[in-house]
Design a protein around this motif. Structure first.
Motif, PDB file in Angstrom:
ATOM      1  N   MET A   1       0.842  -1.178   0.000  1.00  0.00           N
ATOM      2  CA  MET A   1       0.000   0.000   0.000  1.00  0.00           C
ATOM      3  C   MET A   1       0.891   1.246   0.000  1.00  0.00           C
ATOM      4  O   MET A   1       1.792   1.367   0.821  1.00  0.00           O
ATOM      5  CB  MET A   1      -0.890   0.003   1.253  1.00  0.00           C
ATOM      6  CG  MET A   1      -1.841   1.185   1.311  1.00  0.00           C
ATOM      7  SD  MET A   1      -2.781   1.287   2.855  1.00  0.00           S
ATOM      8  CE  MET A   1      -3.626  -0.276   2.817  1.00  0.00           C
ATOM      9  N   ARG A   2       0.640   2.142  -0.915  1.00  0.00           N
ATOM     10  CA  ARG A   2       1.393   3.397  -1.007  1.00  0.00           C
ATOM     11  C   ARG A   2       0.610   4.464  -0.243  1.00  0.00           C
ATOM     12  O   ARG A   2      -0.560   4.714  -0.536  1.00  0.00           O
ATOM     13  CB  ARG A   2       1.564   3.783  -2.462  1.00  0.00           C
ATOM     14  CG  ARG A   2       2.478   4.972  -2.698  1.00  0.00           C
ATOM     15  CD  ARG A   2       3.920   4.621  -2.517  1.00  0.00           C
ATOM     16  NE  ARG A   2       4.788   5.702  -2.968  1.00  0.00           N
ATOM     17  CZ  ARG A   2       6.010   5.890  -2.516  1.00  0.00           C
ATOM     18  NH1 ARG A   2       6.514   5.079  -1.593  1.00  0.00           N
ATOM     19  NH2 ARG A   2       6.752   6.872  -2.969  1.00  0.00           N
ATOM     20  N   ILE A   3       1.267   5.081   0.744  1.00  0.00           N
ATOM     21  CA  ILE A   3       0.605   6.047   1.621  1.00  0.00           C
ATOM     22  C   ILE A   3       1.285   7.398   1.500  1.00  0.00           C
ATOM     23  O   ILE A   3       2.516   7.495   1.474  1.00  0.00           O
ATOM     24  CB  ILE A   3       0.635   5.570   3.093  1.00  0.00           C
ATOM     25  CG1 ILE A   3      -0.114   4.244   3.231  1.00  0.00           C
ATOM     26  CG2 ILE A   3       0.039   6.626   4.019  1.00  0.00           C
ATOM     27  CD1 ILE A   3      -0.052   3.633   4.623  1.00  0.00           C
ATOM     28  N   LEU A   4       0.475   8.451   1.445  1.00  0.00           N
ATOM     29  CA  LEU A   4       0.965   9.828   1.469  1.00  0.00           C
ATOM     30  C   LEU A   4       0.576  10.434   2.811  1.00  0.00           C
ATOM     31  O   LEU A   4      -0.602  10.452   3.165  1.00  0.00           O
ATOM     32  CB  LEU A   4       0.346  10.638   0.326  1.00  0.00           C
ATOM     33  CG  LEU A   4       0.675  12.140   0.308  1.00  0.00           C
ATOM     34  CD1 LEU A   4       2.163  12.361   0.034  1.00  0.00           C
ATOM     35  CD2 LEU A   4      -0.177  12.858  -0.738  1.00  0.00           C
ATOM     36  N   ALA A   5       1.559  10.895   3.561  1.00  0.00           N
ATOM     37  CA  ALA A   5       1.301  11.580   4.835  1.00  0.00           C
ATOM     38  C   ALA A   5       1.537  13.070   4.625  1.00  0.00           C
ATOM     39  O   ALA A   5       2.529  13.469   3.999  1.00  0.00           O
ATOM     40  CB  ALA A   5       2.224  11.042   5.920  1.00  0.00           C
ATOM     41  N   VAL A   6       0.617  13.888   5.127  1.00  0.00           N
ATOM     42  CA  VAL A   6       0.716  15.345   4.978  1.00  0.00           C
ATOM     43  C   VAL A   6       0.411  16.007   6.321  1.00  0.00           C
ATOM     44  O   VAL A   6      -0.340  15.468   7.131  1.00  0.00           O
ATOM     45  CB  VAL A   6      -0.246  15.878   3.891  1.00  0.00           C
ATOM     46  CG1 VAL A   6       0.153  15.377   2.512  1.00  0.00           C
ATOM     47  CG2 VAL A   6      -1.694  15.499   4.188  1.00  0.00           C
ATOM     48  N   ALA A   7       0.990  17.200   6.526  1.00  0.00           N
ATOM     49  CA  ALA A   7       0.731  17.930   7.768  1.00  0.00           C
ATOM     50  C   ALA A   7       1.245  19.362   7.674  1.00  0.00           C
ATOM     51  O   ALA A   7       2.207  19.636   6.949  1.00  0.00           O
ATOM     52  CB  ALA A   7       1.387  17.237   8.963  1.00  0.00           C
ATOM     53  N   ASP A   8       0.586  20.242   8.382  1.00  0.00           N
ATOM     54  CA  ASP A   8       1.066  21.577   8.758  1.00  0.00           C
ATOM     55  C   ASP A   8       1.159  22.630   7.661  1.00  0.00           C
ATOM     56  O   ASP A   8       0.875  23.789   7.904  1.00  0.00           O
ATOM     57  CB  ASP A   8       2.429  21.490   9.453  1.00  0.00           C
ATOM     58  CG  ASP A   8       2.355  20.646  10.697  1.00  0.00           C
ATOM     59  OD1 ASP A   8       1.587  21.000  11.602  1.00  0.00           O
ATOM     60  OD2 ASP A   8       3.042  19.608  10.753  1.00  0.00           O
TER      61      ASP A   8
END
Length: 196
Positions: A1-8
């Motif tokens: 599974m390819r996951i993109l994490a984003v924040a801030d």
């Protein structure tokens, strides 16, 4: 599974310089707080995959106007394609705010999740806004992490701990990735892609 994490901070690479197909590789997006509602709606629309989010300390506008098409997983275990994700948003309390908590308050939030975590047999990803105490945090109250996160990491040994809140452009040499026992800790500031 390819996951993109984003924040801030909204990533110009994903947003301003978007081109068709740029987000097609992702199976899941994890938003760790303090992002504009419109940005999350943009991601969920163009990535064609779920966007799960927790609240950041500046996300009070989500109370009356949450990001459409996205799923808030604050204070629960959410399972996606067999991956168990525990969401705990908010930051250490340095002023009055809807999504700011004392150490004791965060500990109580975790305690209230005990039976749900037990029912799922633990969790694979811990997703928060704030970091853990003494791991990528500071002594300054606005960017202090939670000590109680250590207990979750030690007991359940999730594969990943994804957080935001600590901007990499603060000039404090905050690492993007850190190891804690069997857990890989990722600071999702702006964006970071990884395979689960």
């Amino acid at each position: 599974m390819r996951i993109l994490a984003v924040a801030d901070e909204e990533a110009k690479y994903l947003y301003d310089y978007y081109h068709p197909g740029k987000l097609d590789e992702f199976d899941l997006i994890l938003a760790c707080g303090d992002l504009h509602r419109e940005y999350l709606e943009f991601l969920v629309t163009l990535a064609h995959c779920p966007v799960l989010y927790v609240h950041g300390n500046h996300d009070e506008m989500y109370v009356s106007n949450p990001p459409g098409g996205c799923t808030c997983i604050d204070d629960r275990v959410y399972v996606y394609q067999g991956v168990r994700i525990l969401g705990l948003g908010g930051s250490f309390k340095y002023r009055d705010g809807t999504f700011m908590f004392t150490e004791s308050q965060m500990r109580k939030r975790i305690w209230r999740r005990f039976f749900q975590i037990k029912r799922y047999g633990g969790f694979d990803i811990l997703m928060t806004h704030a970091p853990a105490r003494h791991i990528n945090d500071t002594d300054y109250p606005a960017h202090r992490g939670f000590q109680c996160f250590h207990g979750l990491l030690k007991k359940y040994k999730p594969k990943y701990f994804i957080h935001g809140h600590m901007h990499l452009n603060y000039g404090m040499k905050i690492p993007r990735k850190t190891a804690y026992g069997e857990t890989t800790i990722i600071n999702a500031y702006e964006y970071f892609a990884f395979d689960y």
